[in-house]
Structure formats: C-alpha cells, structure tokens
Motif scaffolding. Structure first.
Motif, short mmCIF file in Angstrom:
data_model
loop_
_atom_site.label_atom_id
_atom_site.label_comp_id
_atom_site.label_asym_id
_atom_site.label_seq_id
_atom_site.Cartn_x
_atom_site.Cartn_y
_atom_site.Cartn_z
N ASP A 70 30.17 65.23 10.95
CA ASP A 70 29.56 65.89 10.42
C ASP A 70 30.35 67.11 11.27
OD1 ASP A 70 28.34 68.36 10.43
OD2 ASP A 70 26.20 67.26 10.60
N THR A 71 31.80 67.87 10.88
CA THR A 71 31.84 69.19 11.60
C THR A 71 31.48 69.98 12.04
OG1 THR A 71 32.19 70.35 9.17
CG2 THR A 71 33.92 68.48 9.72
N SER A 72 29.74 69.63 11.22
CA SER A 72 29.09 71.54 12.26
C SER A 72 28.46 70.68 13.54
CB SER A 72 27.82 71.56 11.32
OG SER A 72 27.09 70.38 11.79
N LEU A 73 28.58 69.69 14.40
CA LEU A 73 28.10 68.99 15.23
C LEU A 73 29.50 69.46 16.18
CD1 LEU A 73 26.52 65.92 14.44
CD2 LEU A 73 25.96 68.03 15.64
N TYR A 85 35.19 64.06 15.03
CA TYR A 85 33.82 64.37 14.79
C TYR A 85 33.51 63.74 15.24
CZ TYR A 85 36.66 67.97 11.92
OH TYR A 85 37.14 69.27 12.09
N THR A 107 21.45 62.56 14.84
CA THR A 107 22.53 62.99 15.52
C THR A 107 21.93 61.70 17.37
OG1 THR A 107 21.91 64.43 17.21
CG2 THR A 107 22.75 64.69 14.62
#
Length: 184
Positions: A70-73, A85, A107
């Motif tokens: 997940d690149t948003s984490l 990542y 997560t």
C-alpha cells in the motif's frame, strides 16, 4: 689468484641461486567489497492471494486472504537504510450459502497495542495465515516484522474471528515444538 677466482665463482653461483629462488607468496587476497546500496525507491513485498475451505461450526466456509503493498501507508526504513512499502491484508470468510460472513482489511496499526512503537516504525505487516478452527472461532496466525525477505525478525500474533464476527488479537507465545505437537 686462484683463491680470488674461487671466491668470485662461489659468489656468482650464490647470486644465481638467490636470483632463481622462488619468492614466498602472500596468500592474502585483497579486494574491495562491493558497496550494497539501498534502492532509490521503496521495495514492495510480493502480492499474495490464498483461498481455502475450512470446516467450522458443522459447515464448510471459504476463507480468502489477500496481501497487497500500500503506497498510501508511511514508507518503512529499516536499520540498513532500505525503504519498503507496508502492506494491507484483507481476510474474507464466506458462508456455505455464498453470503459474506466476515470481511476486513488489516494494517499493522491493528496490532500496535501488542507491539512497541520503535519496532512498529521499522516493521511491516508481513502476513496472515489460517491456523485452525477451534471452538467458536477461526484462529489465524499473523506476523509483523522486518520487511527484508532475508530477515527472520518478526512478532508472532494470533487473531481469532468469533462466530459473531468479532476479532481478538494476542501475542503467540507457543514455541515451534508446541505448534508441531498440536498439529499432529
């Protein structure tokens, strides 16, 4: 004069043998160690999809687990400076009639109460796998740890999904030998 010639001849022979003698070789090999540089961009762990049928509560449920980077984490930086990542893992349980019983995306933040803050910063959610159906719950093993594939540094956890769809998480304190005995 004969004495001088004999001395010169002896000296010449000595020089010839000394010049032809083999030098003692040093067995040390000196080379430069290649410098391993961390990639400029963060590394993704391999995507993972798994589905299996589980006997639970007198019926057969379909359990699916899917891991994605997940690149948003926040990006994780390990002790060697490598960047990774973090992952999201979705666990889904479908009833025998095809209706959704449970679906949740996890997560590493879901496990933060069991893991120290310093360790959390340098770790990723590595995986979740089915362990066993026991009583009124489905037990899954989870791990949060170093994202480097060569590392075996992780914290083992147990997640239980109750028959009502609730989730409880505890540290796994079983030793490897105990887990093998329980499986047999």
């Amino acid at each position: 004069m004969k004495l001088i010639r004999t001395l010169f001849a002896a000296a010449a022979v000595t020089l010839v043998f000394a010049a032809c003698g083999e030098k003692k070789q040093d067995k040390d090999i000196i080379t430069k160690k290649p410098e391993v540089k961390a990639p400029a961009h963060p590394v993704r762990m391999q995507d993972y999809d798994h589905a299996e049928t589980v006997d639970w509560l007198g019926a057969r449920y379909k359990l699916s687990i899917s891991r994605r980077a997940d690149t948003s984490l926040p990006v994780i930086t390990d002790e060697a400076g490598g960047k990774y990542y973090d992952n999201r893992i979705t666990v889904s349980v479908v009833r025998p009639d095809g209706t959704q019983f449970f679906s949740r995306t996890f997560t590493k933040a879901d496990f933060s109460s069991l893991i120290g803050g310093g360790y959390m910063e340098k770790s990723a959610l590595l995986g979740i796998v089915f362990d066993k159906a026991e009583g009124g719950g489905l037990v899954l093993a989870a791990s949060v740890g170093a994202p480097d594939v060569l590392s075996d540094d992780y914290v083992p956890l147990l997640m239980t999904i109750s028959r009502m769809g609730g989730v409880s998480i505890v540290k796994d304190t079983r030793l490897d030998g105990e887990m093998e005995e329980q499986e047999n």
